[in-house]
Design an enzyme around this catalytic site. Sequence first.
Site, PDB file in Angstrom:
ATOM      1  N   HIS A 250       0.786  -1.246   0.000  1.00  0.00           N
ATOM      2  CA  HIS A 250       0.000   0.000   0.000  1.00  0.00           C
ATOM      3  C   HIS A 250       0.823   1.305   0.000  1.00  0.00           C
ATOM      4  O   HIS A 250       0.795   2.083  -0.939  1.00  0.00           O
ATOM      5  CB  HIS A 250      -0.920   0.046   1.230  1.00  0.00           C
ATOM      6  CG  HIS A 250      -1.831  -1.111   1.372  1.00  0.00           C
ATOM      7  ND1 HIS A 250      -2.887  -1.346   0.537  1.00  0.00           N
ATOM      8  CD2 HIS A 250      -1.867  -2.120   2.290  1.00  0.00           C
ATOM      9  CE1 HIS A 250      -3.548  -2.427   0.916  1.00  0.00           C
ATOM     10  NE2 HIS A 250      -2.936  -2.930   1.981  1.00  0.00           N
TER      11      HIS A 250
HETATM   12  C1  BDR Z   1      -3.329   1.303   4.960  1.00  0.00           C
HETATM   13  O1  BDR Z   1      -3.683   0.931   6.303  1.00  0.00           O
HETATM   14  C2  BDR Z   1      -2.536   0.610   7.048  1.00  0.00           C
HETATM   15  O2  BDR Z   1      -2.725  -0.613   7.695  1.00  0.00           O
HETATM   16  C3  BDR Z   1      -1.397   0.533   6.073  1.00  0.00           C
HETATM   17  O3  BDR Z   1      -0.188   0.990   6.662  1.00  0.00           O
HETATM   18  C4  BDR Z   1      -1.819   1.430   4.947  1.00  0.00           C
HETATM   19  O4  BDR Z   1      -1.463   2.766   5.207  1.00  0.00           O
HETATM   20  C5  BDR Z   1      -3.882   0.281   3.994  1.00  0.00           C
HETATM   21  O5  BDR Z   1      -5.268   0.248   4.064  1.00  0.00           O
END
Ligand code: BDR
Length: 330
Positions: A250
Amino acid sequence: MQSHPPRKVIFDTDPGVDDAMALYYALAHPGVEVVGVTTTFGNVTVAQAAINALYLTAIAGYEVPVTMGMAKPWVKTSEAPPDFIHGDDGLGNLVTRQPTTNRLDPRASAQFIVDRARAYPGEITLVAVGPLGNLAMALQLAPELPTLLQEVILMGGTVLEPGNVSPVAEANIWNDPHAADLVFGAGWKLTMVGLDVTHQLILPVTLFGHIAKHHAHAATDTLLHAVKFYADFYSDLYPHVAKIHGCFGHDVLAFIYLTNPELFTLETGRVRVAVEGLAQGQTILRRRHMNYPQMGWEAHVPLTHVCMQLDAKGARQVLEDTLMRDWLKA
Ligand code: BDR
Ligand code: CA
């Protein structure tokens, strides 16, 4: 050869395993200069987020200002951090940590953002990959902030892809929907890198093993340890991710967008966030060509560029090439 000076970036983050990937990508990339790491609650408490940001930068041999910011959401009640995704410590439950000497900058994250934006008007890009309370607070401290920053790129939200904390909500937006709606309405040059593209890139643990072997360094060993924990979570959840024992990257995609925007296909429109009810945390995109009469979608709502498609092969290659560079200092 590098033809432009590196982009000055404030990295707003809740490290977090994919946050750690993103931080190391940013430090390793010659086109990025990290001028500060502003932490927030999210994957861990804000205190742990700051500890992790200090630790990750220190073991890589960097001394970057690190601040502590929002400890809870703007309006909604806090929830327990997702230790089952990132570990109790946010880095996959590291067994030991080596002693380090980097110290916290005493300013609150929002104040730091405002100070840096005023010191370098038009030069700072804010890459935000956690809940958006620090940005919302900075807007409150300096309503002119959108004219001072060059650009804001955020990892969060989703348009067509299902959510990852509810059928419609992505975690960063879900964690602080009120702050997120303020951020989408602020009027800066804003790009959303959400699940529509982050779910298109699956990164195998073997990639991080290869990088760790190449560097034989505490920083990339730490990243590998964290990624293994994170990949176990994603592999339990999605059979197609389990096939390669992988994970989503992500947050690193927000930086890959900064350095390689040609890998992304965008749509532009007005984004609002559902702040309450069953759809809480949903990012709703009103396409530019549609003219809806309801309140909340008026023409004065600023435009957001939303990433919808990704050249995943290209992104993976850029990630690998960047982390294989000679960037580690200690
Ligand atoms: C986002 O949520 C967090 O768990 C991760 O770091 C990322 O920023 C993904 O949905
Ligand atoms: Ca994050």
